[in-house]
Design an enzyme around this catalytic site. Structure first.
Site, PDB file in Angstrom:
ATOM      1  N   LYS A 236      -9.501 -31.936 -38.187  1.00 25.59           N
ATOM      2  CA  LYS A 236     -10.866 -31.447 -37.995  1.00 25.59           C
ATOM      3  C   LYS A 236     -11.871 -32.378 -38.658  1.00 25.59           C
ATOM      4  O   LYS A 236     -11.618 -32.950 -39.724  1.00 25.59           O
ATOM      5  CB  LYS A 236     -11.005 -30.024 -38.527  1.00 25.59           C
ATOM      6  CG  LYS A 236     -10.229 -28.969 -37.720  1.00 25.59           C
ATOM      7  CD  LYS A 236     -10.803 -28.795 -36.322  1.00 25.59           C
ATOM      8  CE  LYS A 236      -9.953 -27.902 -35.434  1.00 25.59           C
ATOM      9  NZ  LYS A 236     -10.088 -26.479 -35.744  1.00 25.59           N
ATOM     10  N   ARG A 270      -1.841 -23.799 -37.972  1.00 26.50           N
ATOM     11  CA  ARG A 270      -1.874 -24.397 -36.636  1.00 26.50           C
ATOM     12  C   ARG A 270      -2.085 -25.900 -36.823  1.00 26.50           C
ATOM     13  O   ARG A 270      -3.144 -26.326 -37.287  1.00 26.50           O
ATOM     14  CB  ARG A 270      -2.996 -23.782 -35.807  1.00 26.50           C
ATOM     15  CG  ARG A 270      -3.080 -24.304 -34.374  1.00 26.50           C
ATOM     16  CD  ARG A 270      -4.217 -23.638 -33.613  1.00 26.50           C
ATOM     17  NE  ARG A 270      -4.281 -24.104 -32.236  1.00 26.50           N
ATOM     18  CZ  ARG A 270      -4.932 -25.176 -31.821  1.00 26.50           C
ATOM     19  NH1 ARG A 270      -5.611 -25.917 -32.697  1.00 26.50           N
ATOM     20  NH2 ARG A 270      -4.930 -25.530 -30.546  1.00 26.50           N
TER      21      ARG A 270
END
Length: 288
Positions: A236, A270
């Site tokens: 991210k 995840r």
């Protein structure tokens, strides 16, 4: 379900389980969810696994590395990604779900979609979990469909429309905002008969770097322990951009954050790189 929307720390003694097609899955030991993008335009692995042969090969690697859940994504939700209809998602997936279930019968399969029709297709193909990044906001039929399937539903915090999904909003208190959202949405889901709910705070979606780091440090305040937490911080931008690095060059930093959220009670990670995250999980379990 949450009568007081506030910062309320919960105890890691809370034991969670989810019912996946009649199979009770215990989450006392956190699970690895491996990301399988079938997209040509995902931000870090677009085009690598968007044919059946390559997708199955990568699924095998993820399972071998320790993934107990495979999250299949037919559509990229990165900024400026191509927008697909449900029909296009279904066509892109082809038979991959049923093939994965045949090859890896013990592995759970979640389907990353915000379309109810795609969920219905996936349900008929054998999926075990619904992973809806929209919190039911991009398709009015999603919550009803989740109730019909009786599958566990991953509820993610996100802005209220597809067009504003990545608009950065500076919240007065991000933890209070996420808990307020979880309170409203879980009440709605429970009323419709969706009992197996997993909460995802929505890292990478419409939040400032500062707010996302605040969430990392306040994971144990999110959701009050009523439902298991999924954390998705793999590759991210709030991690790599401030460091001036690429999404593929932040493993050390990411694993430190994975350890921090595990210590605060996260039940599912995840991730793209399952092997590295599994090392972190093993270290965490040794410390317990």
């Amino acid at each position: 379900m949450f009568s007081n929307v506030q910062k309320c720390k919960y105890s890691d003694a809370q034991i969670h389980s989810i019912n996946c097609n009649g199979k009770l899955v215990q989450l006392d030991v956190p699970k690895m969810m491996g990301i399988l993008n079938l997209t040509p335009d995902s931000f870090s692995d677009g085009g690598k696994f968007n044919d059946e042969k390559q997708a199955l090969k990568h699924a095998e690697k993820l399972v071998k590395d320790g993934a107990e859940i495979l999250d299949i994504g037919p559509q990229s939700t990165r900024p400026n990604a191509e927008f697909l209809s449900s029909e296009e998602e279904i066509n892109r997936m082809g038979n991959i779900i049923s093939q994965i279930k045949k090859e890896f019968p013990e592995t759970l399969v979640s389907l990353d979609t915000f379309y109810a029709e795609t969920v219905k297709f996936g349900f008929n193909e054998g999926i075990d979990i619904i992973n809806d990044i929209s919190g039911g906001q991009y398709d009015a039929s999603m919550f009803d469909t989740a109730a019909e399937t009786k599958l566990p539903y991953i509820l993610m915090h996100v802005n209220p429309s597809y067009e504003t999904m990545h608009d950065k909003i500076k919240f007065e208190d991000i933890t209070l905002e996420v808990n307020r959202y979880f309170s409203e949405k879980t009440n709605e889901l429970l009323q419709k008969g969706v009992n197996d709910i997993i909460l995802d705070p929505g890292f990478g979606f419409g939040k400032t770097v500062e707010d996302q780091m605040k969430m990392i440090h306040e994971v144990d305040f999110l959701g009050f322990g009523k439902f298991p937490l999924l954390i998705g911080i793999s590759r991210k931008s709030f991690i790599y951009k401030p460091l001036g690095k690429s999404p593929l060059d932040i493993n050390e930093e990411t694993q430190k954050l994975h350890m921090k959220v595990l210590e605060q009670g996260a039940k599912i990670l995840r991730v793209h790189d399952v092997a590295e995250a599994k090392k972190t999980l093993d270290q965490f379990l040794k410390k317990k």
